[in-house]
Write a protein that holds these residues in place. Structure first.
Motif, short mmCIF file in Angstrom:
data_model
loop_
_atom_site.label_atom_id
_atom_site.label_comp_id
_atom_site.label_asym_id
_atom_site.label_seq_id
_atom_site.Cartn_x
_atom_site.Cartn_y
_atom_site.Cartn_z
N THR A 71 -10.43 -61.46 14.08
CA THR A 71 -11.80 -61.81 13.69
C THR A 71 -12.02 -61.61 12.19
N GLU A 72 -13.04 -62.27 11.67
CA GLU A 72 -13.45 -62.08 10.27
C GLU A 72 -14.54 -61.02 10.15
N HIS A 73 -15.09 -60.58 11.29
CA HIS A 73 -16.15 -59.56 11.27
C HIS A 73 -15.98 -58.67 12.50
N GLN A 133 -29.01 -54.69 18.17
CA GLN A 133 -29.32 -56.11 18.37
C GLN A 133 -28.84 -56.91 17.16
N PRO A 134 -27.55 -57.23 17.12
CA PRO A 134 -27.02 -57.97 15.98
C PRO A 134 -27.52 -59.41 15.97
N GLU A 135 -27.49 -60.03 14.80
CA GLU A 135 -27.93 -61.42 14.69
C GLU A 135 -27.06 -62.33 15.54
N GLN A 136 -25.77 -62.03 15.61
CA GLN A 136 -24.90 -62.78 16.50
C GLN A 136 -23.85 -61.85 17.07
N ALA A 137 -23.36 -62.18 18.27
CA ALA A 137 -22.40 -61.32 18.95
C ALA A 137 -21.06 -61.32 18.20
N PHE A 138 -20.30 -60.28 18.42
CA PHE A 138 -19.01 -60.10 17.74
C PHE A 138 -17.88 -60.65 18.61
#
Length: 214
Positions: A71-73, A133-138
């Protein structure tokens, strides 16, 4: 422990792992280890107290999962003393790392690491995984000495992308934990980790949603 001894242990360990790092990256890893050792005396960040074992059990152990990170994040849950998140962030300045822990003392230490080591690619979150609650899932979430697998997927499953995977670092192969996984989750692969200088078994379990739930 003489700093030069740590330098030699790190250099030899990286060579055995076939992980070429620049001199500046190696110095940054050792600077992190010195910080961890200093703060550990007051904050109990890690159970490793023997300075002879620190390079192996903290730095090299953290870097042993490098081949499986795509992954990049990356989210590192139960980040504690920054393992494996900080060493990974040092060797991959082009990737982003989010370190999550519910312990305020530990996240204060992580903020100090980011500041002193100049890590522009690391975010630290103080809070519980269930409340995050991240802006998008990992797409990948790492954990090391965090919790049992069933608790990990229950607490952190909402943070993982539908096709994503957990990278769970364990000691001995955890048959009981695997058996206790909910039916909606599976161990998609497992890997025995080679950590130079470390005694005992080390394993990486890649945990993903079972196919029928994807």
């Amino acid at each position: 422990m003489a700093y030069t001894h740590w330098q030699r242990q790190l250099r030899e360990g990286l060579a055995e792992m076939q992980l070429p790092l620049s001199e500046s990256q190696q110095q940054q890893l050792l600077a992190f280890l010195a910080l961890l050792n200093k703060w550990n005396r007051a904050y109990n960040l890690t159970a490793v107290r023997d300075e002879e074992e620190m390079v192996s059990r903290q730095l090299l152990d953290s870097l042993s999962i490098v081949p499986w990170i795509t992954t990049e994040h990356l989210l590192d849950v139960g980040a504690g003393g920054g393992l494996p998140g900080i060493p990974l962030a040092i060797i991959w300045p082009e990737k982003r790392f989010t370190l999550l822990d519910s312990n305020g003392k530990k996240t204060r230490f992580l903020h100090q690491c980011v500041l002193e080591l100049g890590l522009k690619n690391v975010d630290v979150i103080h809070g519980r995984a269930e409340d995050c609650q991240p802006e998008q899932a990992f797409s990948q979430i790492s954990s090391r000495a965090f919790t049992a697998l069933d608790s990990m997927v229950n607490w952190c499953g909402s943070l993982l992308a539908q096709e994503g995977s957990f990278l769970a670092m364990k000691g001995q192969y955890p048959d009981d934990e695997i058996a206790a996984l909910p039916a909606s989750w599976k161990v998609s692969s497992s890997h025995s980790l080679n950590v130079p200088g470390a005694s005992g078994e080390r394993h990486l379990l890649v945990v993903a949603r079972a196919e029928e739930t994807q």
